[in-house]
Every structure is written in structure tokens, then in C-alpha cells.
Design a protein around this motif. Structure first.
Motif, PDB file in Angstrom:
ATOM      1  N   GLY A 149      24.745  -6.879  17.731  1.00 30.58           N
ATOM      2  CA  GLY A 149      25.896  -6.819  18.630  1.00 30.58           C
ATOM      3  C   GLY A 149      26.046  -5.399  19.181  1.00 30.58           C
ATOM      4  O   GLY A 149      25.077  -4.755  19.581  1.00 30.58           O
ATOM      5  N   PRO A 150      27.275  -4.887  19.120  1.00 29.29           N
ATOM      6  CA  PRO A 150      27.475  -3.517  19.626  1.00 29.29           C
ATOM      7  C   PRO A 150      27.104  -2.449  18.618  1.00 29.29           C
ATOM      8  O   PRO A 150      27.146  -1.252  18.911  1.00 29.29           O
ATOM      9  CB  PRO A 150      28.976  -3.476  19.921  1.00 29.29           C
ATOM     10  N   TRP A 151      26.747  -2.864  17.416  1.00 25.05           N
ATOM     11  CA  TRP A 151      26.509  -1.901  16.360  1.00 25.05           C
ATOM     12  C   TRP A 151      25.011  -1.599  16.236  1.00 25.05           C
ATOM     13  O   TRP A 151      24.161  -2.468  16.347  1.00 25.05           O
ATOM     14  CB  TRP A 151      27.034  -2.410  15.018  1.00 25.05           C
ATOM     15  N   ARG A 152      24.750  -0.355  15.942  1.00 21.21           N
ATOM     16  CA  ARG A 152      23.381   0.087  15.703  1.00 21.21           C
ATOM     17  C   ARG A 152      23.265   0.533  14.254  1.00 21.21           C
ATOM     18  O   ARG A 152      24.087   1.294  13.745  1.00 21.21           O
ATOM     19  CB  ARG A 152      23.011   1.250  16.620  1.00 21.21           C
ATOM     20  N   TYR A 153      22.171   0.079  13.603  1.00 17.02           N
ATOM     21  CA  TYR A 153      21.931   0.423  12.209  1.00 17.02           C
ATOM     22  C   TYR A 153      20.669   1.277  12.161  1.00 17.02           C
ATOM     23  O   TYR A 153      19.613   0.905  12.689  1.00 17.02           O
ATOM     24  CB  TYR A 153      21.769  -0.836  11.361  1.00 17.02           C
ATOM     25  N   GLY A 154      20.810   2.434  11.547  1.00 18.45           N
ATOM     26  CA  GLY A 154      19.732   3.406  11.555  1.00 18.45           C
ATOM     27  C   GLY A 154      18.595   3.053  10.600  1.00 18.45           C
ATOM     28  O   GLY A 154      18.683   2.185   9.717  1.00 18.45           O
ATOM     29  N   LYS A 155      17.505   3.735  10.757  1.00 19.58           N
ATOM     30  CA  LYS A 155      16.328   3.563   9.898  1.00 19.58           C
ATOM     31  C   LYS A 155      16.593   4.147   8.519  1.00 19.58           C
ATOM     32  O   LYS A 155      17.182   5.220   8.390  1.00 19.58           O
ATOM     33  CB  LYS A 155      15.124   4.249  10.535  1.00 19.58           C
ATOM     34  N   VAL A 156      16.158   3.429   7.528  1.00 20.75           N
ATOM     35  CA  VAL A 156      16.303   3.866   6.140  1.00 20.75           C
ATOM     36  C   VAL A 156      14.912   4.110   5.570  1.00 20.75           C
ATOM     37  O   VAL A 156      14.036   3.235   5.634  1.00 20.75           O
ATOM     38  CB  VAL A 156      17.064   2.826   5.294  1.00 20.75           C
ATOM     39  N   GLU A 157      14.722   5.263   4.988  1.00 20.03           N
ATOM     40  CA  GLU A 157      13.461   5.591   4.324  1.00 20.03           C
ATOM     41  C   GLU A 157      13.722   5.762   2.832  1.00 20.03           C
ATOM     42  O   GLU A 157      14.755   6.301   2.440  1.00 20.03           O
ATOM     43  CB  GLU A 157      12.865   6.870   4.919  1.00 20.03           C
ATOM     44  N   TYR A 158      12.782   5.323   2.031  1.00 20.16           N
ATOM     45  CA  TYR A 158      12.987   5.405   0.579  1.00 20.16           C
ATOM     46  C   TYR A 158      11.668   5.706  -0.127  1.00 20.16           C
ATOM     47  O   TYR A 158      10.569   5.465   0.380  1.00 20.16           O
ATOM     48  CB  TYR A 158      13.609   4.115   0.042  1.00 20.16           C
ATOM     49  N   ASP A 159      11.821   6.214  -1.316  1.00 23.50           N
ATOM     50  CA  ASP A 159      10.697   6.466  -2.230  1.00 23.50           C
ATOM     51  C   ASP A 159      11.093   5.945  -3.607  1.00 23.50           C
ATOM     52  O   ASP A 159      12.276   5.890  -3.962  1.00 23.50           O
ATOM     53  CB  ASP A 159      10.389   7.958  -2.312  1.00 23.50           C
ATOM     54  N   SER A 160      10.077   5.583  -4.387  1.00 26.40           N
ATOM     55  CA  SER A 160      10.374   5.055  -5.728  1.00 26.40           C
ATOM     56  C   SER A 160       9.247   5.406  -6.687  1.00 26.40           C
ATOM     57  O   SER A 160       8.105   5.674  -6.283  1.00 26.40           O
ATOM     58  CB  SER A 160      10.574   3.536  -5.690  1.00 26.40           C
ATOM     59  N   ILE A 161       9.577   5.388  -7.955  1.00 27.68           N
ATOM     60  CA  ILE A 161       8.595   5.546  -9.032  1.00 27.68           C
ATOM     61  C   ILE A 161       9.036   4.658 -10.182  1.00 27.68           C
ATOM     62  O   ILE A 161      10.229   4.552 -10.485  1.00 27.68           O
ATOM     63  CB  ILE A 161       8.478   7.019  -9.484  1.00 27.68           C
ATOM     64  N   GLY A 162       8.064   3.990 -10.810  1.00 31.50           N
ATOM     65  CA  GLY A 162       8.449   3.087 -11.888  1.00 31.50           C
ATOM     66  C   GLY A 162       7.244   2.449 -12.550  1.00 31.50           C
ATOM     67  O   GLY A 162       6.098   2.934 -12.448  1.00 31.50           O
ATOM     68  N   ALA A 163       7.515   1.370 -13.203  1.00 29.27           N
ATOM     69  CA  ALA A 163       6.476   0.627 -13.935  1.00 29.27           C
ATOM     70  C   ALA A 163       6.319  -0.760 -13.323  1.00 29.27           C
ATOM     71  O   ALA A 163       7.259  -1.317 -12.750  1.00 29.27           O
ATOM     72  CB  ALA A 163       6.845   0.512 -15.413  1.00 29.27           C
ATOM     73  N   ASN A 164       5.131  -1.286 -13.468  1.00 28.59           N
ATOM     74  CA  ASN A 164       4.918  -2.673 -13.050  1.00 28.59           C
ATOM     75  C   ASN A 164       4.002  -3.356 -14.053  1.00 28.59           C
ATOM     76  O   ASN A 164       3.245  -2.715 -14.785  1.00 28.59           O
ATOM     77  CB  ASN A 164       4.360  -2.754 -11.620  1.00 28.59           C
ATOM     78  N   ALA A 165       4.098  -4.642 -14.093  1.00 24.45           N
ATOM     79  CA  ALA A 165       3.272  -5.446 -15.002  1.00 24.45           C
ATOM     80  C   ALA A 165       3.000  -6.783 -14.342  1.00 24.45           C
ATOM     81  O   ALA A 165       3.820  -7.289 -13.567  1.00 24.45           O
ATOM     82  CB  ALA A 165       3.979  -5.638 -16.335  1.00 24.45           C
ATOM     83  N   ARG A 166       1.863  -7.317 -14.670  1.00 24.16           N
ATOM     84  CA  ARG A 166       1.498  -8.635 -14.139  1.00 24.16           C
ATOM     85  C   ARG A 166       0.862  -9.456 -15.249  1.00 24.16           C
ATOM     86  O   ARG A 166       0.191  -8.925 -16.145  1.00 24.16           O
ATOM     87  CB  ARG A 166       0.575  -8.515 -12.939  1.00 24.16           C
ATOM     88  N   PHE A 167       1.070 -10.782 -15.184  1.00 21.82           N
ATOM     89  CA  PHE A 167       0.626 -11.691 -16.238  1.00 21.82           C
ATOM     90  C   PHE A 167       0.021 -12.931 -15.589  1.00 21.82           C
ATOM     91  O   PHE A 167       0.722 -13.687 -14.916  1.00 21.82           O
ATOM     92  CB  PHE A 167       1.801 -12.096 -17.134  1.00 21.82           C
ATOM     93  N   ASN A 168      -1.279 -13.127 -15.789  1.00 19.73           N
ATOM     94  CA  ASN A 168      -1.930 -14.330 -15.266  1.00 19.73           C
ATOM     95  C   ASN A 168      -1.510 -15.553 -16.069  1.00 19.73           C
ATOM     96  O   ASN A 168      -1.297 -15.471 -17.282  1.00 19.73           O
ATOM     97  CB  ASN A 168      -3.445 -14.180 -15.303  1.00 19.73           C
ATOM     98  N   PHE A 169      -1.421 -16.688 -15.425  1.00 18.48           N
ATOM     99  CA  PHE A 169      -1.041 -17.932 -16.083  1.00 18.48           C
ATOM    100  C   PHE A 169      -2.279 -18.603 -16.679  1.00 18.48           C
ATOM    101  O   PHE A 169      -2.673 -19.704 -16.284  1.00 18.48           O
ATOM    102  CB  PHE A 169      -0.336 -18.869 -15.102  1.00 18.48           C
ATOM    103  N   GLY A 170      -2.877 -17.932 -17.652  1.00 15.79           N
ATOM    104  CA  GLY A 170      -4.083 -18.449 -18.296  1.00 15.79           C
ATOM    105  C   GLY A 170      -5.248 -17.515 -18.060  1.00 15.79           C
ATOM    106  O   GLY A 170      -5.299 -16.762 -17.083  1.00 15.79           O
ATOM    107  N   ARG A 171      -6.227 -17.574 -18.989  1.00 16.92           N
ATOM    108  CA  ARG A 171      -7.386 -16.674 -18.916  1.00 16.92           C
ATOM    109  C   ARG A 171      -8.188 -16.881 -17.630  1.00 16.92           C
ATOM    110  O   ARG A 171      -8.748 -15.941 -17.083  1.00 16.92           O
ATOM    111  CB  ARG A 171      -8.304 -16.907 -20.126  1.00 16.92           C
TER     112      ARG A 171
END
Length: 252
Positions: A149-171
Motif C-alpha cells: 500500500g502506501p507503506w514501504r518496508y526496508g531491507k533487513v540484513e542478518y547474520d547468524s551462528i549456531g549448530a545444526n544436525a540432520r538425521f536420515n530416516f534409516g541407513r
């Protein structure tokens, strides 16, 4: 005359009976051959050679009864005992290593305002079990500016650091689940807003091969805004942003 004929007939019958009796007696008496006297030399013409008495023939020694031959003994050679060798345990493929990914999708910082999102991430995962990988990651992304509409929303930039894990559903299953969590910080270049907080994401992916996979991940970013002290009280507002990203990842 009549008396004479019966008498003659009677005489004939009696004579026939006597002759028949004599003949039967003669036939019942054995016929004796001529035998020489005790001191008489037998007539050479009438000499009957006596069959020589043959001694019972004895089979040759080789044909004499022999003990029944013993059946040939069968020699069973025992095969050398081969102990059952345990099957070598299948070596688990080490799927850990460095990875680099790129994601694209949509993000929501402001309520009901869609912003195009793009991010890249990189990190390292270690094999943590037959079907699991656990690692660390760093990421950097942005949400593009947009108008509503009449509103403008600016660009957002971000950075992150963390952990992730993944698990297959079977060998042997290429499908896996993914979770990620950590710390993030962002700023709005137009409004000058600077926020930080934590994030948590879940996703579903599929391994195309050992070095490439695709995934769809939803991440919720929580951040604090307008926090300040007032007297002895700390005031803050909790907000959130969300992203839904389709990504591709290369593993080394």
C-alpha cells in the motif's frame, strides 16, 4: 449132441484160463542175464565194463571255498575344519565434512508483509552415528525491501551462528530431517533498527547423492525490541520474524 458142445466149450475156457495164468507168471518173473559160474571166466562177449568209481573231485586250491571277501573299506578323509568366519562388519560411510549452501524463499518481519529472502550458509558436520550428523554453521542473509500500500518496508540484513544436525530416516534412506538453532543479529538499513536474538529451525531434505542435497527449512527468529530500564524494572518487547527457504547444499 447138445450136451457135447457145452462140455467142449468148458474145456476151451479152462484151457484159456490156464494159458493166461502161465503167461502172467512168466511175465512177473524177472529175466536173468547170463552169469558165469564161480570159477568160470566171464564171456568176453558178454562182459559188461564197470563204470570206474571216480573219487570226488576236489576243486583247485584257488577255487576252494574262500572266505567271503571283505568289502573294500571306504576311507573318509576328514576335510580340514574351516571355522565360520564372521562376516566383516559393514563400515559406515563417513558422510561428515564441510558444506556450503544457498537458500531462497520468503520472509516475514512485519505482520502480513511478504519479503523475498535469500541466504547463504557454510559449516562443518561430524558423523555422530549411523544416520546422524552434527555440526556448526554460520549464515548471512537478507530480506529485500518491499511496499505494501502506501507503506514501504526496508531491507533487513542478518547474520547468524549456531549448530545444526540432520538425521536420515534409516541407513539407506536418502530422506532426512534437519534442525538448526543459534544466535542471530539483524539491522534495518532504512529505519536504523538494530536487533538480536535467537533462532530455531526445522526442515526436511533429501540426499541426491553423497555430495549434494536439497532441503526445505522453516526458521523462526526471535528478537528483542524496545528494551529499556525504567526505575528498577526492565522493559522489553519480544518480536519475531520467519523465513521459509528452499535450499541446495554441496558437501565436501
Amino acid at each position: 449132441m447138445n450136451k457135447t458142445i457145452p462140455g467142449a466149450a468148458m474145456a476151451v475156457v479152462i484151457a484159456g484160463a490156464l494159458l493166461a495164468s502161465a503167461s502172467a507168471h512168466a511175465q512177473s518173473k524177472p529175466i536173468q542175464g547170463w552169469q558165469p559160474g564161480q570159477h568160470e571166466e566171464p564171456d568176453p562177449a558178454k562182459r559188461v565194463p564197470q563204470a570206474p568209481q571216480q573219487a570226488p573231485q576236489q576243486a583247485p586250491a584257488s577255487q576252494q571255498a574262500q572266505p567271503a571277501p571283505r568289502p573294500p573299506s571306504v576311507v573318509v578323509r576328514e576335510q580340514p575344519y574351516a571355522a565360520a568366519q564372521p562376516e566383516p562388519a559393514q563400515r559406515e560411510e563417513d558422510r561428515g565434512g564441510f558444506f556450503v549452501g544457498v537458500q531462497g524463499g520468503k520472509g516475514w518481519v512485519y505482520e502480513d508483509v511478504d519479503q523475498s529472502a535469500l541466504a547463504v550458509n557454510a559449516g562443518y558436520r561430524w558423523q555422530a552415528g549411523p544416520v546422524s550428523l552434527i555440526g556448526i554453521e554460520v549464515a548471512s542473509g537478507r530480506l529485500d525491501s518491499t511496499r505494501e500500500g502506501p507503506w514501504r518496508y526496508g531491507k533487513v540484513e542478518y547474520d547468524s551462528i549456531g549448530a545444526n544436525a540432520r538425521f536420515n530416516f534409516g541407513r539407506n534412506s536418502p530422506v532426512y530431517g534437519l534442525v538448526r538453532a543459534g544466535y542471530w543479529t539483524a539491522d534495518d538499513s532504512e529505519s536504523g533498527m538494530d536487533v538480536d536474538g535467537g533462532y530455531f529451525g526445522v526442515g526436511l531434505g533429501v540426499d541426491v547423492n553423497r555430495h549434494f542435497n536439497l532441503s526445505l527449512v522453516y526458521t523462526n527468529y526471535v528478537y528483542f525490541e524496545d528494551y529499556y530500564w525504567e526505575g528498577n524494572d526492565f522493559h522489553y518487547d519480544i518480536n519475531r520474524a520467519d523465513t521459509l527457504m528452499l535450499g541446495a547444499e554441496v558437501r565436501f
